[in-house]
Design a protein around this motif. Structure first.
Motif, PDB file in Angstrom:
ATOM      1  N   LYS A 107      33.983  20.193  -1.666  1.00 23.62           N
ATOM      2  CA  LYS A 107      33.961  19.897  -0.235  1.00 23.62           C
ATOM      3  C   LYS A 107      32.545  19.817   0.332  1.00 23.62           C
ATOM      4  O   LYS A 107      32.372  19.486   1.507  1.00 23.62           O
ATOM      5  CB  LYS A 107      34.750  20.967   0.527  1.00 23.62           C
TER       6      LYS A 107
ATOM      7  N   LYS B 193      34.502  24.806  -2.937  1.00 27.07           N
ATOM      8  CA  LYS B 193      33.392  24.682  -1.989  1.00 27.07           C
ATOM      9  C   LYS B 193      32.429  23.578  -2.410  1.00 27.07           C
ATOM     10  O   LYS B 193      31.929  22.816  -1.569  1.00 27.07           O
ATOM     11  CB  LYS B 193      32.650  26.014  -1.882  1.00 27.07           C
TER      12      LYS B 193
ATOM     13  N   ALA C  66      30.513  22.377   0.733  1.00 25.47           N
ATOM     14  CA  ALA C  66      30.292  23.534   1.605  1.00 25.47           C
ATOM     15  C   ALA C  66      29.744  24.719   0.836  1.00 25.47           C
ATOM     16  O   ALA C  66      29.873  25.853   1.272  1.00 25.47           O
ATOM     17  CB  ALA C  66      31.598  23.925   2.289  1.00 25.47           C
TER      18      ALA C  66
ATOM     19  N   GLY D 188      27.297  26.534   2.925  1.00 27.47           N
ATOM     20  CA  GLY D 188      27.772  26.969   4.227  1.00 27.47           C
ATOM     21  C   GLY D 188      27.704  25.912   5.301  1.00 27.47           C
ATOM     22  O   GLY D 188      28.017  26.171   6.456  1.00 27.47           O
ATOM     23  N   LYS D 189      27.279  24.694   4.955  1.00 25.40           N
ATOM     24  CA  LYS D 189      27.136  23.633   5.954  1.00 25.40           C
ATOM     25  C   LYS D 189      28.367  22.752   6.035  1.00 25.40           C
ATOM     26  O   LYS D 189      28.690  22.224   7.081  1.00 25.40           O
ATOM     27  CB  LYS D 189      25.900  22.780   5.635  1.00 25.40           C
ATOM     28  N   GLY D 190      29.023  22.578   4.930  1.00 22.77           N
ATOM     29  CA  GLY D 190      30.201  21.720   4.930  1.00 22.77           C
ATOM     30  C   GLY D 190      29.822  20.254   4.922  1.00 22.77           C
ATOM     31  O   GLY D 190      28.662  19.881   5.031  1.00 22.77           O
ATOM     32  N   ASP D 191      30.829  19.432   4.770  1.00 26.80           N
ATOM     33  CA  ASP D 191      30.610  17.986   4.748  1.00 26.80           C
ATOM     34  C   ASP D 191      30.472  17.470   6.175  1.00 26.80           C
ATOM     35  O   ASP D 191      31.304  17.736   7.036  1.00 26.80           O
ATOM     36  CB  ASP D 191      31.790  17.298   4.051  1.00 26.80           C
TER      37      ASP D 191
END
Length: 712
Positions: free
Chosen positions: A510, A507, A512, A515-518
């Motif tokens: 990446k 995570k 994330a 919880g937002k992510g790339d």
């Protein structure tokens, strides 16, 4: 080497941009230049014939075992670089200053070095002050220059002149400005003189004898227009370009320095509580380092002085006053702002002045005040019908600069926090570049902040991926180093399994973990994989931390064959590495796997046998064929050690080829070769032995080798 390994006492050593210069007590001197792969190799080849090139130890020398009974020595080479220079090396150029000192009956007091980018000869130049009040300049080509490359400047009329009263005072300390244009000289009669590098003009002369008759402990430049001096018991003195001065006390410093100014009547109370102070000149300031703190001494930038000077009528000052009036609710704010817009280009100049002044400030409140003023001016700029941004639909240059400066200040304020402890100015930030700041944060053990900075500044994908990898590696290491749980977070980290740690690391890689992510950029797919080598680097960090399960899980996600192979070899998974190299169809990687596997065994016959057996039984067929071809080639070149090839062929049950190889050895005995310089009787014995062994090998081949066995 000249003194049979014995050292020599140094009178002074001066570090400069690109090396160090030294002056010995016997008046001999030398300049050491540190170079790397970014420098032109021809620069080293064009050095003086007396210069010596110091290169790193070769692998064979650095890996020399202690049992050899010989101590490793640093290899020195003066041959041209035929292929490519090493990653780093040094050039030592001795200068004939000792001979010059004896022939002219003088002594050298101090030195200063002019970097090569500012020297006319494009090589560093050494400046030496003499005991008779002059300065001698030494070039780095003593063999080809007249008088050994030494030139007497004869600056006695400009520096150290006592007006005919007493002898000329020699220079006891020298320092070049960061731009290489000026030279600060401090004489034995407590006179600070600043002259041009060519000694043609005198810029400043400042008398410090009222505060101290001894030379300063250190002297350096604060930016490019002021000189900073430090006396051990007196404090730090800053002298400006027009003779203005300021004194800063450290500890119980309280003496008076300068032309009658200062804090009269104060005395030093406790000489035993002396504070060690070190001056570190920078491109736009001077860093003052004490045992408890690091301070930045900087002359007030001209843009800030124009804005905050009382009664200033500069456009930026008028805009700042209008913004302050608007914040206070004054009805005159709008009128004051519109008065700036009446003249074309004045508003843009005011906005740019506020932005520049904000970048040079350290106080967050002052930064916000100046940025609010710039934002207030941008409000009127966007409403202007003649503004370029209204016609093109794009943000103006001032708006773009405003956003970049705000981001830069946010990063600078983050690294100025006591938990980080970085004292960096905006000019230094621009000089290092955002990528350099991120690299330094990672090198100083701040990967989390480095990752946040790279994301906030929207740097390149490789930079962001590398910062995330360092953050993930730090997370995996922290999970392994925790031994006791003092809070909820620590207890959660200790209780995590290998799969959970690997999942959290993925995570982070990446982007994330929150919880937002790339967030994909324009033109990039929604799920862009990380750069090659990212998972492998985190897996190696997990392996070093003792988390083998985490390393195995992460290394499976690596897509780059080269990075995956090297990571597997480091972990010790030679078979998996060979399988990856075979799938990639890369012969170089396959050879690297075979070689690394061989290094894991001893060099005796048993170790060689285990290595061959392991390759044949566990490695893919591509690796086995490469090992067979390698030993077949070495055996065909006349090598006497053909047993590995026979061993490989026997293990592969290729008895016909093994017998033929033994038969070829018999034919090789008939040729004249240094490998077979034996007597005729010994040759006959070897022939019989080889033919017997070949017959035995053909017998193992069964029906396919009946003809060959009958021939032998």
């Amino acid at each position: 080497e000249r003194n049979l390994g014995k050292g020599m006492d140094l009178l002074e050593a001066r570090i400069f941009e690109g090396g160090v210069a030294v002056l010995g007590v016997d008046m001999s001197s030398a300049v050491v230049e540190f170079l790397d792969e970014h420098d032109d190799p021809s620069y080293a080849d064009e050095a003086d014939v007396t210069s010596r090139r110091i290169v790193p130890l070769m692998p064979s020398q650095s890996d020399q075992s202690p049992s050899d009974g010989k101590e490793g020595k640093l290899s020195a080479s003066a041959s041209p670089f035929f292929l490519a220079p090493p990653p780093h090396y040094a050039i030592i150029t001795p200068l004939p200053t000792a001979m010059y000192s004896r022939s002219n009956h003088i002594a050298f007091r101090c030195i200063a070095i002019l970097p090569r980018q500012y020297a006319p000869s494009c090589r560093p130049e050494l400046f030496l002050s003499t005991s008779d009040g002059s300065v001698v300049v030494s070039e780095l080509h003593p063999s080809t220059s007249p008088n050994g490359g030494l030139t007497d400047i004869d600056c006695r009329s400009k520096i150290g002149d006592t007006g005919g009263i007493g002898p000329i005072a020699p220079i006891v300390s020298m320092s070049f400005a960061p731009n290489g244009r000026f030279l600060a000289c401090f004489t034995s009669n407590s006179i600070l003189t600043v002259v041009s590098t060519t000694f043609e003009s005198k810029v400043l002369e400042f008398n410090t004898s009222s505060g101290s008759s001894s030379p300063p402990r250190s002297m350096g430049w604060c930016g490019e227009d002021s000189v900073v001096l430090h006396w051990k018991n007196l404090g730090v003195l800053m002298v400006g370009p027009y003779g203005d001065w300021l004194r800063f006390s450290y500890g119980n410093d309280s003496a008076v320095i300068g032309h009658g100014g200062g804090e009269d009547g104060l005395k030093r109370k406790n000489p035993s509580n002396e504070t060690e102070v070190y001056l570190v000149p920078e491109i736009d300031c001077c860093r003052i380092v004490t045992p408890t703190s690091v301070e930045i001494l900087q002359r007030v930038p001209p843009g800030t002085a124009d804005l905050l000077r009382i009664g200033s009528i500069e456009p930026g000052a008028l805009l700042l006053d209008a913004s302050d009036a608007f914040d206070s609710g004054s009805p005159n704010a709008d009128e004051a702002a519109r008065s700036i817009t009446q003249q074309e280009g004045l508003l843009e100049e005011a906005i740019q002045g506020c932005i520049t002044a904000a970048a040079g400030e350290f106080d967050v409140k002052v930064q916000k005040r100046m940025l609010r003023a710039a934002s207030y001016g941008l409000h009127f700029s966007c409403k202007d019908e003649n503004s370029p941004c209204r016609n093109t639909g794009r943000p103006s240059a001032e708006a773009v600069t405003f956003v970049k400066t705000a981001r830069k200040l946010r990063v600078l304020n983050a690294i100025h926090r006591p938990s980080i402890g970085w004292a960096m100015t905006a000019s230094q930030f621009d000089s290092v570049s955002p990528k350099g700041v991120v690299a330094r944060l990672m090198a100083s053990g701040k990967p989390s902040l480095a990752s946040s900075v790279s994301e906030y500044l929207k740097l390149g994908r490789k930079v962001r991926d590398y910062a995330r990898a360092m953050k993930a590696a730090a997370f995996v290491g922290s999970c392994s180093t925790l031994s006791c749980a003092n809070d909820t977070m620590s207890r959660r980290l200790i209780s995590m399994t290998d799969s959970q740690i690997a999942e959290e690391a993925i995570k982070i890689i990446k982007g994330a973990e929150n919880g937002k992510g790339d967030i994909p950029r324009k033109g990039e797919p929604n799920l862009t994989p990380p750069s090659p080598g990212i998972y492998a680097s985190v897996a190696l960090a997990a392996h070093r931390a003792g988390r083998k399960g985490v390393a195995d899980l992460l290394i499976m996600l690596e897509d780059g064959p080269a990075d995956k192979v090297h990571a597997l070899l480091t972990i010790g998974s030679y078979v998996d590495a060979a399988a990856v190299a075979a799938r990639a169809r890369d012969p170089d990687l396959i050879y690297v796997c075979i070689d690394a596997f061989e290094q894991a065994f001893s060099k005796d016959e048993e170790g060689k046998g285990l290595h061959i057996a392991g390759v044949i039984n566990k490695f893919p067929i591509e690796a086995v064929n490469m090992l067979t071809a390698y030993h077949a080639l070495t055996a065909g070149l006349g090598s006497r050690d053909f047993k590995p090839l026979i061993n490989i062929l026997l293990r592969r049950q290729k008895y016909l080829e093994a017998g033929l190889q033994m038969s070829k050895r018999v034919a090789a005995l008939n040729r004249t070769s240094p490998h077979y310089s034996t007597t005729s009787n010994d040759r006959e014995k070897l022939k019989i032995e080889y033919l017997t062994e070949a017959s035995r090998l053909f017998e193992l081949g069964g029906k396919e080798c009946v003809f060959q066995k009958s021939c032998t």
